[in-house]
Design a protein around this motif. Structure first.
Motif, PDB file in Angstrom:
ATOM      1  N   PRO A   1      44.589  20.618 -43.797  1.00  0.00           N
ATOM      2  CA  PRO A   1      45.662  20.992 -42.865  1.00  0.00           C
ATOM      3  C   PRO A   1      45.117  21.640 -41.593  1.00  0.00           C
ATOM      4  CG  PRO A   1      46.204  21.690 -45.089  1.00  0.00           C
ATOM      5  CD  PRO A   1      44.772  21.247 -45.117  1.00  0.00           C
ATOM      6  N   LEU A   2      45.866  21.524 -40.527  1.00  0.00           N
ATOM      7  CA  LEU A   2      45.495  22.106 -39.249  1.00  0.00           C
ATOM      8  C   LEU A   2      46.347  23.347 -38.999  1.00  0.00           C
ATOM      9  CD1 LEU A   2      43.987  21.903 -36.537  1.00  0.00           C
ATOM     10  CD2 LEU A   2      45.850  20.484 -35.713  1.00  0.00           C
ATOM     11  N   TRP A   3      45.685  24.440 -38.689  1.00  0.00           N
ATOM     12  CA  TRP A   3      46.419  25.679 -38.433  1.00  0.00           C
ATOM     13  C   TRP A   3      46.695  25.816 -36.939  1.00  0.00           C
ATOM     14  CZ3 TRP A   3      48.370  28.867 -42.084  1.00  0.00           C
ATOM     15  CH2 TRP A   3      47.958  28.625 -43.404  1.00  0.00           C
ATOM     16  N   ILE A   4      47.942  26.075 -36.623  1.00  0.00           N
ATOM     17  CA  ILE A   4      48.386  26.163 -35.240  1.00  0.00           C
ATOM     18  C   ILE A   4      48.549  27.628 -34.842  1.00  0.00           C
ATOM     19  CG2 ILE A   4      50.138  25.448 -33.584  1.00  0.00           C
ATOM     20  CD1 ILE A   4      48.653  23.143 -34.968  1.00  0.00           C
ATOM     21  N   ASN A   5      47.952  28.017 -33.732  1.00  0.00           N
ATOM     22  CA  ASN A   5      48.091  29.376 -33.223  1.00  0.00           C
ATOM     23  C   ASN A   5      49.167  29.394 -32.155  1.00  0.00           C
ATOM     24  OD1 ASN A   5      47.817  31.917 -31.978  1.00  0.00           O
ATOM     25  ND2 ASN A   5      45.647  32.002 -32.503  1.00  0.00           N
ATOM     26  N   ARG A   6      50.337  29.878 -32.503  1.00  0.00           N
ATOM     27  CA  ARG A   6      51.466  29.856 -31.581  1.00  0.00           C
ATOM     28  C   ARG A   6      51.248  30.789 -30.387  1.00  0.00           C
ATOM     29  NH1 ARG A   6      56.010  27.472 -33.685  1.00  0.00           N
ATOM     30  NH2 ARG A   6      56.704  27.543 -31.520  1.00  0.00           N
ATOM     31  N   LEU A   7      50.459  31.844 -30.559  1.00  0.00           N
ATOM     32  CA  LEU A   7      50.226  32.774 -29.464  1.00  0.00           C
ATOM     33  C   LEU A   7      49.404  32.135 -28.355  1.00  0.00           C
ATOM     34  CD1 LEU A   7      49.572  36.145 -31.347  1.00  0.00           C
ATOM     35  CD2 LEU A   7      51.693  35.277 -30.361  1.00  0.00           C
ATOM     36  N   LEU A   8      48.635  31.102 -28.698  1.00  0.00           N
ATOM     37  CA  LEU A   8      47.864  30.376 -27.696  1.00  0.00           C
ATOM     38  C   LEU A   8      48.687  29.281 -27.030  1.00  0.00           C
ATOM     39  CD1 LEU A   8      44.354  29.897 -29.374  1.00  0.00           C
ATOM     40  CD2 LEU A   8      44.970  31.463 -27.537  1.00  0.00           C
ATOM     41  N   GLY A   9      49.909  29.095 -27.496  1.00  0.00           N
ATOM     42  CA  GLY A   9      50.755  28.057 -26.941  1.00  0.00           C
ATOM     43  C   GLY A   9      50.365  26.667 -27.392  1.00  0.00           C
ATOM     44  N   GLU A  10      49.726  26.554 -28.550  1.00  0.00           N
ATOM     45  CA  GLU A  10      49.305  25.260 -29.055  1.00  0.00           C
ATOM     46  C   GLU A  10      50.507  24.438 -29.508  1.00  0.00           C
ATOM     47  OE1 GLU A  10      44.872  26.592 -30.646  1.00  0.00           O
ATOM     48  OE2 GLU A  10      46.509  26.331 -32.084  1.00  0.00           O
ATOM     49  N   PRO A  11      50.491  23.126 -29.273  1.00  0.00           N
ATOM     50  CA  PRO A  11      51.611  22.275 -29.696  1.00  0.00           C
ATOM     51  C   PRO A  11      51.755  22.286 -31.210  1.00  0.00           C
ATOM     52  CG  PRO A  11      49.738  20.949 -29.011  1.00  0.00           C
ATOM     53  CD  PRO A  11      49.420  22.348 -28.624  1.00  0.00           C
ATOM     54  N   SER A  12      52.971  22.335 -31.699  1.00  0.00           N
ATOM     55  CA  SER A  12      53.198  22.471 -33.140  1.00  0.00           C
ATOM     56  C   SER A  12      53.313  21.133 -33.852  1.00  0.00           C
ATOM     57  CB  SER A  12      54.444  23.309 -33.413  1.00  0.00           C
ATOM     58  OG  SER A  12      55.592  22.685 -32.876  1.00  0.00           O
ATOM     59  N   VAL A  13      53.192  20.024 -33.114  1.00  0.00           N
ATOM     60  CA  VAL A  13      53.148  18.708 -33.741  1.00  0.00           C
ATOM     61  C   VAL A  13      51.972  17.946 -33.147  1.00  0.00           C
ATOM     62  CG1 VAL A  13      55.622  18.598 -34.168  1.00  0.00           C
ATOM     63  CG2 VAL A  13      54.710  17.680 -32.040  1.00  0.00           C
ATOM     64  N   THR A  14      51.476  16.958 -33.883  1.00  0.00           N
ATOM     65  CA  THR A  14      50.341  16.179 -33.398  1.00  0.00           C
ATOM     66  C   THR A  14      50.743  14.787 -32.955  1.00  0.00           C
ATOM     67  OG1 THR A  14      49.865  15.528 -35.668  1.00  0.00           O
ATOM     68  CG2 THR A  14      48.672  17.431 -34.804  1.00  0.00           C
ATOM     69  N   SER A  15      52.025  14.491 -33.002  1.00  0.00           N
ATOM     70  CA  SER A  15      52.536  13.226 -32.484  1.00  0.00           C
ATOM     71  C   SER A  15      53.997  13.410 -32.111  1.00  0.00           C
ATOM     72  CB  SER A  15      52.404  12.111 -33.526  1.00  0.00           C
ATOM     73  OG  SER A  15      52.968  10.903 -33.046  1.00  0.00           O
ATOM     74  N   LEU A  16      54.391  12.795 -30.998  1.00  0.00           N
ATOM     75  CA  LEU A  16      55.787  12.860 -30.558  1.00  0.00           C
ATOM     76  C   LEU A  16      56.564  11.617 -30.971  1.00  0.00           C
ATOM     77  CD1 LEU A  16      55.514  14.347 -26.951  1.00  0.00           C
ATOM     78  CD2 LEU A  16      56.140  15.510 -29.068  1.00  0.00           C
ATOM     79  N   GLN A  17      55.926  10.755 -31.772  1.00  0.00           N
ATOM     80  CA  GLN A  17      56.579   9.527 -32.198  1.00  0.00           C
ATOM     81  C   GLN A  17      57.904   9.837 -32.903  1.00  0.00           C
ATOM     82  OE1 GLN A  17      55.297   6.158 -31.747  1.00  0.00           O
ATOM     83  NE2 GLN A  17      54.155   7.350 -30.234  1.00  0.00           N
ATOM     84  N   GLY A  18      59.012   9.337 -32.355  1.00  0.00           N
ATOM     85  CA  GLY A  18      60.319   9.541 -32.963  1.00  0.00           C
ATOM     86  C   GLY A  18      60.900  10.915 -32.765  1.00  0.00           C
ATOM     87  N   ARG A  19      60.241  11.765 -31.959  1.00  0.00           N
ATOM     88  CA  ARG A  19      60.710  13.137 -31.782  1.00  0.00           C
ATOM     89  C   ARG A  19      61.390  13.373 -30.436  1.00  0.00           C
ATOM     90  NH1 ARG A  19      58.485  17.211 -35.100  1.00  0.00           N
ATOM     91  NH2 ARG A  19      57.055  16.436 -36.687  1.00  0.00           N
ATOM     92  N   MET A  20      61.201  12.479 -29.475  1.00  0.00           N
ATOM     93  CA  MET A  20      61.717  12.744 -28.146  1.00  0.00           C
ATOM     94  C   MET A  20      62.039  11.438 -27.418  1.00  0.00           C
ATOM     95  SD  MET A  20      58.223  13.704 -26.047  1.00  0.00           S
ATOM     96  CE  MET A  20      58.914  13.288 -24.451  1.00  0.00           C
TER      97      MET A  20
END
Length: 388
Positions: free
Chosen positions: A54-73
């Motif tokens: 798994p990949l850990w996301i650091n929200r304080l760094l403003g890292e994107p919380s998904v790794t693909s936008l397919q079907g999301r937008m």
């Protein structure tokens, strides 16, 4: 059967990573599990397999919380309302201005004129075979570069393209056609994921400056040996996955800092007494599907106090090896074990002398619950689950 095995392996992986990061502040990270248990869509599973960790996301760094936008937008809406420039083949979401999504577009090359603000570049699921420094020339703050499921080839990989990215922390190139570990990697790299390539060798000095690397995935390649100096420089390495290679013995020259070592799906001829000597911090050891036999496994090879979890499932063991009393999880399912020996877990039993075992799996062997000796409960007194 293989699908069930993969699911079980991934569940264990979740446990390993959770334990490894249990001290991290929960408010600083959101877990994105990139391995999906959706048997209904093989394509989805394949496209989201980032090496099994798994990949850990650091929200304080403003890292994107998904790794693909397919079907999301709605790409057209965001493009019409985003004042920032964006390559035609990619998506540039307003809410993650430093992220550039060019994944699953059938691209043969990295798009030209990438925005200089790009820090997170998603290129997985394309047909990219080469990586040139010219494509990344105007990007100086790149932190993630994800190129999983492409056609990358070692002879088309411009070493300077990576070396010049001084801020790069995560480089993912799982499921490509690399034949060697790239050299001239940036010194700040923290994770290097090269699983399921065709790697037979490690370029000399490839890791000598990677003092910050904590995770190295090399499973599913064609490595036959790890020679002295191959992994020199990896002083902070925590997790090393060498599963699914062509190793015939446990490599002798591995970084002593490793806490998680995965060697499953190799053909290990024997484990001698000093196979794991020097691993003072080793906590999680995976040796499933290695063809191990009791006659070729030294009785004391696993008897070191740092070990927390040991996976010896799907081998040919006929006896339970000696394990430290500090071991908490032991997987021995699908072997040929015929008897339960209490001394494998406790050299003596007393008020302070007992096993800390929590989960013990012995299912799929040649013994039943009725064969357990009467005194096993005094040794395994804190056991939570046993499977026979």
């Amino acid at each position: 059967m293989w699908a069930a095995f993969e699911e079980e392996e991934c569940i264990r992986q979740w446990g390993y990573i959770s334990a490894a990061v249990s001290m991290a502040p929960l408010c600083c990270a959101v877990l994105v599990l990139l391995y999906i248990f959706d048997s209904a869509s093989a394509t989805t599973v394949a496209n989201t397999d980032y090496g099994g960790v798994p990949l850990w996301i650091n929200r304080l760094l403003g890292e994107p919380s998904v790794t693909s936008l397919q079907g999301r937008m709605d790409s057209a809406w965001f493009r019409a309302n985003n004042p920032e420039s964006c390559p035609e083949q990619c998506d540039c979401p307003i809410h993650w201005p430093t992220a550039l999504y060019c994944d699953h577009r059938g691209l043969a090359d990295i798009p030209d004129r990438l925005p200089d603000r790009t820090q997170y570049l998603f290129l997985q699921g394309n047909n990219i075979s080469s990586l040139s420094s010219s494509f990344l020339a105007n990007i100086t703050d790149l932190r993630w570069l994800i190129l999983d499921h492409n056609q990358l080839q070692s002879d088309k990989l411009d070493q300077a393209a990576l070396q010049n990215q001084s801020q790069l922390s995560y480089f993912f190139a799982n499921h490509n056609h690399l034949k060697s570990v790239p050299s001239a990697l940036p010194a700040g790299l923290k994770q290097l994921r090269l699983a399921h390539n065709q790697i037979r060798s490690i370029s000399p000095g490839a890791f000598q400056n990677l003092h910050n690397l904590t995770l190295l995935l090399l499973q599913g390649n064609r490595l036959q040996t790890i020679t002295e100096g191959d992994l020199k420089g990896l002083v902070s390495l925590n997790l090393l996955d060498l599963s699914g290679n062509s190793l015939s013995s446990v490599p002798k020259h591995l970084p002593p800092s490793v806490q998680q070592l995965y060697l499953s799906n190799n053909t290990l001829s024997e484990l001698d007494e000093d196979s794991f000597v020097g691993f003072l911090s080793l906590k999680y050891l995976r040796l499933s599907h290695c063809g191990l036999q009791s006659s070729s496994v030294h009785l004391q090879v696993f008897n070191f106090s740092s070990l927390v979890e040991l996976d010896l499932s799907y081998n040919k063991l006929t006896t339970i090896p000696t394990v430290p009393t500090t071991l908490q999880y032991l997987y021995l399912e699908a072997n040929q074990i015929q008897e339960f020996n209490v001394t494998s877990f406790c050299r003596e039993v007393g008020p302070l002398s007992y096993s800390r075992m929590k989960i013990l799996r012995l299912d799929g062997n040649k013994m039943s619950y009725h064969q357990l000796p009467y005194d096993w409960v005094f040794c395994l007194r804190v056991l939570e689950s046993i499977y026979i």
